[in-house]
Design an enzyme around this catalytic site. Structure first.
Site, PDB file in Angstrom:
ATOM      1  N   ILE A   1       0.832  -1.206   0.000  1.00 32.72           N
ATOM      2  CA  ILE A   1       0.000   0.000   0.000  1.00 32.72           C
ATOM      3  C   ILE A   1       0.862   1.250   0.000  1.00 32.72           C
ATOM      4  O   ILE A   1       1.838   1.338   0.742  1.00 32.72           O
ATOM      5  CB  ILE A   1      -0.882   0.029   1.274  1.00 32.72           C
ATOM      6  CG1 ILE A   1      -1.738  -1.254   1.342  1.00 32.72           C
ATOM      7  CG2 ILE A   1      -1.779   1.264   1.297  1.00 32.72           C
ATOM      8  CD1 ILE A   1      -2.216  -1.588   2.733  1.00 32.72           C
ATOM      9  N   CYS A   2       0.506   2.212  -0.840  1.00 34.29           N
ATOM     10  CA  CYS A   2       1.190   3.494  -0.807  1.00 34.29           C
ATOM     11  C   CYS A   2       0.301   4.491  -0.086  1.00 34.29           C
ATOM     12  O   CYS A   2      -0.675   4.972  -0.638  1.00 34.29           O
ATOM     13  CB  CYS A   2       1.485   3.973  -2.224  1.00 34.29           C
ATOM     14  SG  CYS A   2       2.352   5.542  -2.242  1.00 34.29           S
ATOM     15  N   LEU A   3       0.625   4.738   1.182  1.00 31.20           N
ATOM     16  CA  LEU A   3      -0.172   5.667   1.978  1.00 31.20           C
ATOM     17  C   LEU A   3       0.774   6.392   2.927  1.00 31.20           C
ATOM     18  O   LEU A   3       1.557   5.758   3.633  1.00 31.20           O
ATOM     19  CB  LEU A   3      -1.245   4.882   2.758  1.00 31.20           C
ATOM     20  CG  LEU A   3      -2.207   5.710   3.604  1.00 31.20           C
ATOM     21  CD1 LEU A   3      -3.035   6.653   2.734  1.00 31.20           C
ATOM     22  CD2 LEU A   3      -3.134   4.797   4.404  1.00 31.20           C
TER      23      LEU A   3
END
Ligand SMILES: [Zn+2]
Ligand SMILES: [Zn+2]
Ligand SMILES: [Zn+2]
Ligand SMILES: [Zn+2]
Ligand SMILES: [Zn+2]
Ligand SMILES: [Zn+2]
Lengths: 223, 621
Positions: free
Chosen positions: A87-89
């Site tokens: 996840i890119c967060l």
């Protein structure tokens, strides 16, 4: 007692006691530092009706270092790797604050599904699909929700023929492509799987179809 | 500060007085070493002291505290111009990567934006007022009232927030930034629960920055510890979500360093905190050094020294000079070693921290420039498979095929079985090595020229590479073996000191010789990288002549060092070794000096494209 253990135990207990929230946190094995979180796909999004599971690893220096999370359930989303679930967060990286909890982080993931950030993509191909043709992207996301997250599938919409059994996976739909395009190149004698692969990579969707010449596709297929 | 950076002469007192008082252990090691060299008298003098040779570069070794003083100078400068306290000035400078000019420019333009960006103040909810003129001189201002500008902004903010939040009435606005505020201690009416660890004990000690985001001091300690140790982060923000306020150094200090005289409550934790505080200070220095192209941090493990070398700060300078520098410390961990320790740890343990200022190579790669050295190392990495066999320590005698093991640094081998004498490197007969026509160091280009088809061409090119690689690797290995041998010899000589009438000085001549051999083998090693990329021609021939002369001298000295030592032959051996050492030193000077001059004069031509140089006009391999 170890401060990390105390905090994680409290977080798990709080989450269990909160009857109003739809976020769940469960133990995977005996360790309180490897957990599984889950939440329903947000309403009004292609993920509606799906059940999404997240792998949670609590690092040694939690909560002073961010928790590690990745999707167990396959998700078609620009900020989630379609292959690994990574996840890119921002809050999972530099914007992490020790004040954040497992529950609040899972809620952030849920809202990430509502508002993709294609400018900061984790999966470049999915992000391209999203920016070139949002409706085609949504069709694919709905399909993925159906087959991987137990979603209801596409609402009756311009007679799309994927009313078959949900476990009969349509590779063309998974790749977010048009059946007709795949057939067009497969009829030239290329294997179907290769055609799907190349068209997916070239983002042969929506307005892009007009921009990519057939020769270009064939050239890629011949590589 | 003196600009004399001789490596082995007795004029090594390049630490200024200030530094001596500062008590860096390194300078003590240096002076002890000097005394040691003095004891040798003039035996090893080659060139007059006090001059920077053409293959040397001017630089200065700085201890961590010396760099901290440089940082403080910049901080004081900014304090004076902006009228802020040093904590704020430091945060501003760090935010702008220590670029004072840019900081001043941007601050003049919009001080509020600058203060917010650097994490000094919170962003204001309302549009900022017109900027007030900034004082450019601060001769009469005292530290207590210098924080006027930023606190004006904050106090406004705190006034906004004070309605809702419980705020310690004693915390005066002027004390903010420099002292952490105990936001609340045992205020009986409300129970404080730390939002991170959920601790709600009465009397819990809490801390907050100016944003008033309070957390318990235990959580702060863990957080700062994790940021510093796990992330090597020097800019530590408030723990609250989305709050970008940065902790000033004084705040971090108050968390990690107990008040003087405070009772020790948890010795293990306090030791941990002390380590974190030391690491934090090192991180600040590393950041400052990293922002300055004329500074480089010593790459040796746990060494905290810095080298300043403005002459090699630009990329273009690296085509004319090889900036070999030394941080001033020796051994592992930057710990100074006593004389006796140094004697027994001539190898890795007591070595000078020599490294290249211009590239990541952590050793002296003179005479070859950084660009070509980098190419060569890449080539060696890429071709490591093919060249691996060379590293083996055993070879077969070319006459009787029995296995021969190399156990010293000398390349003159004698087969135990058939007494055949040969050269370890080229496997050719040793007898021919002394003659003028034989050159072990030169690659016979004929093989390459005669190759016609592609296959023999590629074989020739591999052979060519192996010729150079073989010699390159051999010098490194021989140097190592010589050091091992020295350790054994030294033990023997120490024993002789007891059993015979020899004095300490009389048995020390070996040490200097081994050091010299080690140094020259490093030079030789890199000459092979240089020669591999040098274009054919007169210049290359001259280079290889010098290389050959040095190589022969070094092999001779190596051989002497392996001769058996008995008490009665020591005086003659000492004379021979000393003479040979002086000669070797001279040959080494010649190679280094001539190569360095060649770079300055632009004399060297490459057969490949080397970073920073013109493309080769005629490719002659
Ligand atoms: Zn706490
Ligand atoms: Zn804050
Ligand atoms: Zn060092
Ligand atoms: Zn270099
Ligand atoms: Zn033999
Ligand atoms: Zn030879």
């Amino acid at each position: 007692m170890d401060a990390r253990l105390r905090r994680v135990n409290k977080e798990i207990a709080d989450c269990k006691n909160d009857k109003t929230s739809n976020i769940k946190i469960e133990l995977i094995d005996n360790s309180p530092f490897h957990l599984k979180g889950s939440f329903p796909g947000p309403e009004g999004t292609p993920y509606e009706g799906g059940h999404f599971e997240v792998d949670i690893v609590i690092p040694e220096s939690y909560p002073f270092q961010p928790v590690k999370m990745k999707f167990i359930t396959k998700v078609y989303h620009p900020n989630v790797s379609s292959a690994s679930g990574a996840i890119c967060l921002d809050i999972l990286k530099d914007a992490w604050s020790p004040v954040l909890t497992l529950k609040s982080t899972l809620i952030s993931l849920q809202s990430l599904l509502c508002s993709p950030e294609p400018n900061d993509p984790q999966d470049a191909e999915v992000a391209k699909h999203y920016t070139t043709s949002k409706s085609s992207f949504e069709d694919t996301a709905v399909y993925w929700t159906q087959i991987y997250a137990g979603g209801p599938g596409p609402k009756e919409k311009k007679g799309k023929s994927s009313s078959a059994k949900p476990d009969e996976r349509d590779e063309v739909a998974i790749a977010g492509l048009e059946e007709a395009h795949v057939n067009q190149f497969a009829s030239l004698g290329f294997p179907r799987s290769k055609v799907i692969d190349v068209l997916r990579r070239l983002n042969y969707r929506g307005a892009n179809v007009a921009k990519i010449t057939e020769d270009r596709v064939v050239e890629e297929l011949l590589k | 500060m003196s600009s004399d950076y001789e490596f082995s002469d007795d004029d090594g007192d390049y630490f200024d007085d200030e530094e001596m008082i500062d008590g860096t252990q390194d300078s003590e090691a240096q002076s002890e070493d000097d005394m040691d060299m003095d004891a040798f008298g003039d035996d090893f003098k080659v060139t007059p002291k006090g001059k920077c040779k053409s293959y040397e570069i001017e630089y200065e070794s700085l201890s961590q505290s010396a760099v901290e003083r440089l940082m403080q100078k910049d901080v004081d400068h900014i304090c004076g111009i902006f009228g802020v306290d040093s904590g704020i000035a430091s945060l501003l400078l760090r935010h702008m990567k220590w670029n004072k000019e840019r900081l001043i420019e941007k601050y003049m333009d919009n001080p509020t934006a600058m203060l917010v960006a650097a994490g000094v103040t919170m962003p204001e909810p309302v549009v900022t007022s017109t900027p007030t003129p900034i004082r450019t001189h601060s001769s009469h201002t005292t530290p207590t009232n210098t924080s006027r500008r930023p606190t004006r902004a904050t106090s406004k903010l705190m006034a906004l927030a004070s309605g809702s939040k419980s705020k310690s009435p004693t915390s005066s606005p002027t004390s903010s930034f420099t002292t952490p505020k105990a936001v609340k201690t045992a205020k009986s009416e409300e129970v404080f629960v730390c939002p991170i660890c959920f601790d709600d004990s009465p009397g819990l000690q809490t801390l907050a920055l100016d944003c008033e985001h309070a957390f318990c001091s235990t959580c702060w300690t863990s957080y700062v510890g994790s940021k510093v140790r796990d992330e090597a982060e020097h800019c530590i923000r408030c723990m609250a979500e989305g709050c970008a306020l940065a902790c000033p150094d004084s705040f971090i200090r108050s968390i990690l360093v107990p008040e003087p005289g405070a009772p020790i409550t948890d010795a293990a934790q306090e030791e941990e905190n002390a380590k974190t505080w030391a690491r934090f200070q090192e991180l600040l220095v590393r950041h400052f050094v990293g922002c300055n192209t004329s500074l480089k941090f010593c790459p040796y493990p746990s060494c905290t020294n810095t080298v300043s070398c403005p002459a090699a700060a630009s990329k273009i300078s690296l085509t004319t000079v090889v900036p070999t520098v030394s941080c001033g410390a020796r051994g592992i961990g930057g710990q100074a070693m006593t004389q006796s320790q140094q004697g027994s740890q001539l190898g890795i343990g007591g070595k000078e921290h020599k490294f290249c200022f211009g590239c990541p190579i952590e050793s002296d790669h003179r005479p070859v420039v950084c660009g070509a050295a980098k190419l060569w190392l890449k080539k060696c990495r890429d071709d490591s498979e093919t060249a691996n066999w060379i590293k083996s320590n055993t070879k077969e005698c070319s006459q009787c095929q029995s296995t021969i093991e190399k156990n010293g640094g000398c390349n003159h081998m004698t087969c135990k079985k058939c007494k055949h004498e040969f050269c370890w490197v080229c496997m050719g007969p040793w007898s021919e090595h002394g003659t003028a026509w034989y050159s072990c160091n030169r690659y016979d280009e004929q093989t390459g020229v005669e190759a016609r088809d592609a296959q023999s061409k590629s074989r020739a090119s591999l052979e060519r590479y192996l010729h150079y690689y073989n010699r390159w690797a051999n010098h490194e290995q021989s140097a190592k073996l010589a050091l091992d041998l020295y350790a054994k010899t030294e033990k023997k000589m120490e024993d002789m000191q007891i059993t015979s009438a020899l004095t300490w000085i009389e048995v020390q001549f070996m040490k200097k010789a081994v050091e010299e051999v080690d140094k020259c083998r490093m030079t030789l090693k890199w000459t092979y990288a240089m020669a591999y990329y040098l274009a054919k021609g007169n210049q290359k021939d001259l280079f290889e002549d010098n290389q050959r002369d040095l190589e022969r001298a070094v092999e001779d000295l190596s051989e002497l060092l392996e001769s058996p030592i008995e008490a009665e032959n020591i005086p003659t051996l000492r004379q021979k070794v000393t003479d040979k050492t002086v000669y070797v030193q001279k040959r080494n000077e010649i190679v280094l000096e001539d190569t360095a001059n060649g770079f300055v004069e632009g004399r060297w031509r490459w057969n490949v494209t080397v970073d920073g140089f013109d493309d080769p006009t005629e490719v002659a391999i």
